[in-house]
Design a protein around this motif. Structure first.
Motif, PDB file in Angstrom:
ATOM      1  N   GLN A 166       2.476 -14.912 -36.361  1.00 50.10           N
ATOM      2  CA  GLN A 166       1.272 -14.173 -36.027  1.00 50.10           C
ATOM      3  C   GLN A 166       0.116 -15.110 -35.679  1.00 50.10           C
ATOM      4  OE1 GLN A 166       1.554 -10.842 -35.729  1.00 50.10           O
ATOM      5  NE2 GLN A 166      -0.427 -11.000 -34.696  1.00 50.10           N
ATOM      6  N   GLU A 167      -0.010 -16.198 -36.433  1.00 51.47           N
ATOM      7  CA  GLU A 167      -1.059 -17.173 -36.138  1.00 51.47           C
ATOM      8  C   GLU A 167      -0.806 -17.852 -34.784  1.00 51.47           C
ATOM      9  OE1 GLU A 167      -2.285 -19.780 -39.518  1.00 51.47           O
ATOM     10  OE2 GLU A 167      -0.662 -18.717 -40.564  1.00 51.47           O
ATOM     11  N   ALA A 168       0.467 -18.095 -34.488  1.00 49.90           N
ATOM     12  CA  ALA A 168       0.817 -18.739 -33.214  1.00 49.90           C
ATOM     13  C   ALA A 168       0.411 -17.859 -32.038  1.00 49.90           C
ATOM     14  CB  ALA A 168       2.316 -19.017 -33.165  1.00 49.90           C
ATOM     15  N   LEU A 169       0.762 -16.570 -32.126  1.00 53.04           N
ATOM     16  CA  LEU A 169       0.428 -15.659 -31.025  1.00 53.04           C
ATOM     17  C   LEU A 169      -1.082 -15.533 -30.882  1.00 53.04           C
ATOM     18  CD1 LEU A 169       3.105 -12.862 -31.625  1.00 53.04           C
ATOM     19  CD2 LEU A 169       3.192 -14.770 -29.996  1.00 53.04           C
ATOM     20  N   GLN A 170      -1.789 -15.479 -32.005  1.00 53.34           N
ATOM     21  CA  GLN A 170      -3.245 -15.377 -31.957  1.00 53.34           C
ATOM     22  C   GLN A 170      -3.864 -16.616 -31.314  1.00 53.34           C
ATOM     23  OE1 GLN A 170      -5.079 -12.528 -32.950  1.00 53.34           O
ATOM     24  NE2 GLN A 170      -6.564 -13.653 -31.697  1.00 53.34           N
ATOM     25  N   ASN A 186      -0.811 -17.774 -20.723  1.00 54.24           N
ATOM     26  CA  ASN A 186      -0.106 -16.503 -20.838  1.00 54.24           C
ATOM     27  C   ASN A 186       1.394 -16.648 -20.614  1.00 54.24           C
ATOM     28  OD1 ASN A 186      -2.099 -14.684 -21.621  1.00 54.24           O
ATOM     29  ND2 ASN A 186      -2.843 -14.414 -19.523  1.00 54.24           N
ATOM     30  N   TYR A 187       1.784 -17.589 -19.774  1.00 50.85           N
ATOM     31  CA  TYR A 187       3.216 -17.841 -19.593  1.00 50.85           C
ATOM     32  C   TYR A 187       3.833 -18.276 -20.917  1.00 50.85           C
ATOM     33  CZ  TYR A 187       7.501 -20.307 -18.313  1.00 50.85           C
ATOM     34  OH  TYR A 187       8.790 -20.746 -18.258  1.00 50.85           O
ATOM     35  N   HIS A 188       3.157 -19.179 -21.614  1.00 52.75           N
ATOM     36  CA  HIS A 188       3.683 -19.627 -22.909  1.00 52.75           C
ATOM     37  C   HIS A 188       3.589 -18.536 -23.959  1.00 52.75           C
ATOM     38  CE1 HIS A 188       4.566 -23.859 -22.010  1.00 52.75           C
ATOM     39  NE2 HIS A 188       3.658 -23.696 -21.065  1.00 52.75           N
ATOM     40  N   LEU A 189       2.548 -17.729 -23.878  1.00 49.71           N
ATOM     41  CA  LEU A 189       2.447 -16.595 -24.794  1.00 49.71           C
ATOM     42  C   LEU A 189       3.614 -15.633 -24.575  1.00 49.71           C
ATOM     43  CD1 LEU A 189       1.018 -14.816 -26.884  1.00 49.71           C
ATOM     44  CD2 LEU A 189      -0.474 -13.971 -25.042  1.00 49.71           C
ATOM     45  N   ALA A 190       3.988 -15.412 -23.311  1.00 47.05           N
ATOM     46  CA  ALA A 190       5.124 -14.543 -23.018  1.00 47.05           C
ATOM     47  C   ALA A 190       6.406 -15.102 -23.612  1.00 47.05           C
ATOM     48  CB  ALA A 190       5.259 -14.370 -21.507  1.00 47.05           C
ATOM     49  N   LEU A 191       6.622 -16.419 -23.463  1.00 37.94           N
ATOM     50  CA  LEU A 191       7.825 -17.021 -24.038  1.00 37.94           C
ATOM     51  C   LEU A 191       7.828 -16.885 -25.556  1.00 37.94           C
ATOM     52  CD1 LEU A 191       8.118 -20.342 -21.956  1.00 37.94           C
ATOM     53  CD2 LEU A 191       9.178 -18.116 -21.498  1.00 37.94           C
ATOM     54  N   ALA A 192       6.667 -17.102 -26.159  1.00 38.45           N
ATOM     55  CA  ALA A 192       6.581 -16.989 -27.620  1.00 38.45           C
ATOM     56  C   ALA A 192       6.838 -15.556 -28.069  1.00 38.45           C
ATOM     57  CB  ALA A 192       5.212 -17.462 -28.086  1.00 38.45           C
ATOM     58  N   ARG A 193       6.276 -14.578 -27.354  1.00 37.72           N
ATOM     59  CA  ARG A 193       6.529 -13.171 -27.703  1.00 37.72           C
ATOM     60  C   ARG A 193       8.017 -12.847 -27.600  1.00 37.72           C
ATOM     61  NH1 ARG A 193       2.449 -10.053 -28.821  1.00 37.72           N
ATOM     62  NH2 ARG A 193       0.315 -10.534 -28.122  1.00 37.72           N
ATOM     63  N   GLY A 201       5.929  -6.848 -24.798  1.00 41.21           N
ATOM     64  CA  GLY A 201       4.717  -7.649 -24.612  1.00 41.21           C
ATOM     65  C   GLY A 201       4.956  -8.820 -23.682  1.00 41.21           C
ATOM     66  N   ALA A 202       6.130  -9.450 -23.786  1.00 41.87           N
ATOM     67  CA  ALA A 202       6.447 -10.580 -22.913  1.00 41.87           C
ATOM     68  C   ALA A 202       6.550 -10.116 -21.463  1.00 41.87           C
ATOM     69  CB  ALA A 202       7.758 -11.222 -23.358  1.00 41.87           C
ATOM     70  N   ASP A 203       7.206  -8.973 -21.241  1.00 43.97           N
ATOM     71  CA  ASP A 203       7.366  -8.479 -19.869  1.00 43.97           C
ATOM     72  C   ASP A 203       6.028  -8.133 -19.235  1.00 43.97           C
ATOM     73  OD1 ASP A 203       8.829  -7.398 -17.544  1.00 43.97           O
ATOM     74  OD2 ASP A 203       8.069  -5.477 -18.288  1.00 43.97           O
ATOM     75  N   SER A 204       5.125  -7.527 -19.999  1.00 40.38           N
ATOM     76  CA  SER A 204       3.829  -7.145 -19.437  1.00 40.38           C
ATOM     77  C   SER A 204       3.054  -8.375 -18.966  1.00 40.38           C
ATOM     78  CB  SER A 204       3.011  -6.370 -20.475  1.00 40.38           C
ATOM     79  OG  SER A 204       2.665  -7.198 -21.581  1.00 40.38           O
ATOM     80  N   LEU A 205       3.253  -9.512 -19.627  1.00 40.04           N
ATOM     81  CA  LEU A 205       2.580 -10.745 -19.218  1.00 40.04           C
ATOM     82  C   LEU A 205       3.244 -11.351 -17.974  1.00 40.04           C
ATOM     83  CD1 LEU A 205       2.097 -12.307 -22.759  1.00 40.04           C
ATOM     84  CD2 LEU A 205       0.243 -11.659 -21.212  1.00 40.04           C
TER      85      LEU A 205
END
Length: 600
Positions: A166-170, A186-193, A201-205
């Motif tokens: 949760q902290e990572a995504l935040q 956001n690309y890395h956020l998508a991979l993390a999700r 959530g990853a697909d929406s990004l």
């Protein structure tokens, strides 16, 4: 990483010009100079230091590493030498030694930005996530903004590795609020999700083109849509990509999805893979900038070290090494890609061209043969092989390669066929099969009637054979109109006039040719012959002597013994002797020939 970039930019300069790295525009000059490690001036360091600098200028990373390490041994406290050694060690792929040196620098209490980066990569490599987070928390203040971006993403992936999802995504979300870096983050956020199972959530990004419109983005989204049981959408997305036929990995993924086979999300499997993706992202951005920075190789090396199975990172590193003409370092990476089943046709074609241009013909031919074996239905692979064989004057072997390419192009539009027809025509003409060559060249001209070198080749060939003289001359004249500054075509026009006995008309175009190709022995020889025939005998002798001084070879169509005979007895006597013996030499082939990279 401003300091590292300044250091590496400085390493590209001659040794005498480098005193210390210059600050970037906008830096606070005194502060930047205070931070930047100054080049050593100690006399005892001169040998290894100057040798290291010369090796660096030549991109000989292994030698540079060896000499910089020797220099550090002379002065272990010099930060400039330390960072220079680290740059060279990582560039050469000696990362374990770079880690050891970075640890030594940290022990001495005066770390550099680069040594800190390597230490953090080492912590990720060893899975010490808390150690990585502690290192980032204790970094010096006042770092450059690009360092903040890099360290922020390292922190986010480190949090994920430490189980604090949760902290990572935040952390990623907070960083994405900066609009200038939002697509990258956001690309890395998508991979993390996706790693934590939030596929929606990853697909929406990744659906945002600014975030996911690149090879890895398309791959990740297709895998994610499959996890969501939206296979039809994944297939439709991949089918909509222009040029997908040139990306066999994407095609294979598309077919697996369409056939209902199991497909997992594996663009990143671990947090270390995520950090490798960070380094790959930065390497790609730097390599594609108008003035690529040497840091791109550092980042790609670290990416491969952290994620050895990442084909994209390995390919990036191999291409960067190839661009620096470090083929002995690049070849193992290309070989690894072949073993992984990740050979990329477009990248291989570029590699073959680079090897050929660097005169590594044997390696280029080996690569072309491997490409035709891996992708036997790829016409470009057979064309590349044919070009290599033709350039090595293996004309009889080149013809079957072009035959295969043209057979594969049979159903393609005519525009796709003109170049292999042209190239096969040359190979056939040089192999003594002129009737077939003529058919190919005429077919190519029908497709490309305004292609200057093509018109020049057939026109000259006819005149040399004493056939279709008027049409041949018209073709060469048209080629000159299309490319008036092409010295090779001017040479053909002049020599055509010479062969037709129109010696006075030959002088002007040949003098134009020599103006652009003064180092070509054949052009000098031709000009000598023309001068002789118009009575300028002294000037003719000067040109023949110059032709000999340029060390002509048989491959260049200049018979050195014949040139010496002209100097001894004159051209008239040589021609009379040749006519009497019935051994008149065949005229040289047109100089201008097509290159594989110029057929668009």
């Amino acid at each position: 990483m401003a300091l590292i970039a300044a250091l590496m930019a400085g390493l590209a300069l001659p040794a005498a010009a480098q005193q210390r790295p210059e600050p970037r525009p906008g830096d606070d000059a005194p502060a930047a100079q205070a931070k930047a490690p100054q080049a050593p001036l100690t006399f005892g360091l001169a040998g290894p230091y100057l040798a290291a600098r010369m090796a660096t200028v030549e991109n000989d990373f292994g030698a540079a590493a060896r000499y910089f390490v020797q220099a550090v041994a002379h002065d272990p406290s010099d930060r400039y030498l330390q960072d220079s050694a680290l740059v060279s060690l990582v560039s050469a792929g000696e990362i374990d030694r770079a880690v050891k040196l970075s640890d030594q620098i940290a022990t001495e209490g005066d770390p550099t930005e680069l040594s800190g980066l390597i230490q953090r990569a080492a912590l990720a490599h060893g899975g010490d996530w808390q150690g990585l987070l502690d290192s980032l928390a204790n970094k010096p203040t006042g770092a450059a903004i690009e360092s903040d971006l890099l360290d922020g993403m390292l922190e986010a992936w480190g949090l994920l590795g430490a189980g604090r999802a949760q902290e990572a995504l935040q952390k990623f979300e907070d960083m994405a609020k900066a609009r200038s870096v939002a697509p990258m983050v956001n690309y890395h956020l998508a991979l993390a999700r996706a790693m934590v199972g939030d596929y929606e959530g990853a697909d929406s990004l990744l659906a945002d083109p600014a975030t996911g419109a690149h090879l890895l983005g398309f791959t990740a989204r297709a895998e994610i849509l499959t996890q969501l049981d939206r296979r039809d959408e994944a297939v439709a997305m991949l089918d909509s990509l222009e040029g997908i036929e040139a990306e066999p990995q994407l095609l294979a993924l598309r077919n697996r999805i369409a056939d209902g086979e199991p497909v997992s999300f594996d663009v990143v499997k671990t947090a270390a893979d995520g950090i490798a993706q960070v380094f790959l992202t930065l390497a790609t951005a730097l390599a594609s900038s108008p003035e690529p920075e040497p840091l791109s190789l550092i980042y790609s090396r670290l990416a491969v070290w952290l994620s050895p199975d990442s084909a994209e990172a390995r390919l990036m590193m191999a291409q960067l090494l190839q661009e620096r003409e470090q083929f002995h370092l690049a070849e193992p990476e290309f070989e690894a890609l072949r073993r992984m089943g990740q050979m990329r046709p477009i990248a291989e074609l570029a590699r073959i061209d680079a090897l050929s241009r660097a005169d590594h013909r044997d390696e280029a031919e080996k690569a072309a043969l491997a490409l035709t074996a891996a992708y036997p239905d790829l016409p470009q692979a057979w064309m590349a092989l044919g070009d290599l064989l033709r350039q090595q004057e293996k004309f009889n072997k080149a013809v079957p390669a072009y035959d295969k390419a043209l057979a594969l192009l049979e159903d393609q539009p005519p525009e796709a066929k003109w170049f292999p027809l042209y190239a096969r025509g040359i190979a056939l003409e040089r192999a003594g099969q002129f009737e077939r060559a003529e058919q190919d060249l005429l077919a190519a001209i029908e497709i490309r009637p305004d292609q200057a070198s093509l018109l020049n080749y057939l026109g000259y060939s006819w005149i040399d054979r004493n056939e279709n003289l008027d049409r041949g001359l018209e073709m060469i004249q048209k080629a000159v109109e299309l490319s008036p500054d092409d010295g090779y075509i001017q040479d053909s026009l002049a020599w055509a006039y010479f062969r037709l006995g129109r010696f006075e008309e030959a002088v002007e175009p040949m003098e134009r040719a020599i103006g652009t190709m003064s180092q070509d022995p054949l052009v000098n020889d031709h000009l000598g012959d023309i001068y002789w025939m118009v009575g300028r005998h002294r000037e003719a002798e000067i040109q023949w002597k110059r032709a000999l001084s340029l060390e002509p070879t048989d491959a260049g169509d200049v018979d050195a013994d014949r040139v010496r005979a002209k100097l001894e007895r004159g051209l008239d006597a040589v021609l009379a002797e040749e006519k009497a013996s019935g051994n008149q030499p065949k005229g040289s082939a047109p100089i201008a020939e097509p290159q594989a990279s110029n057929h668009n």
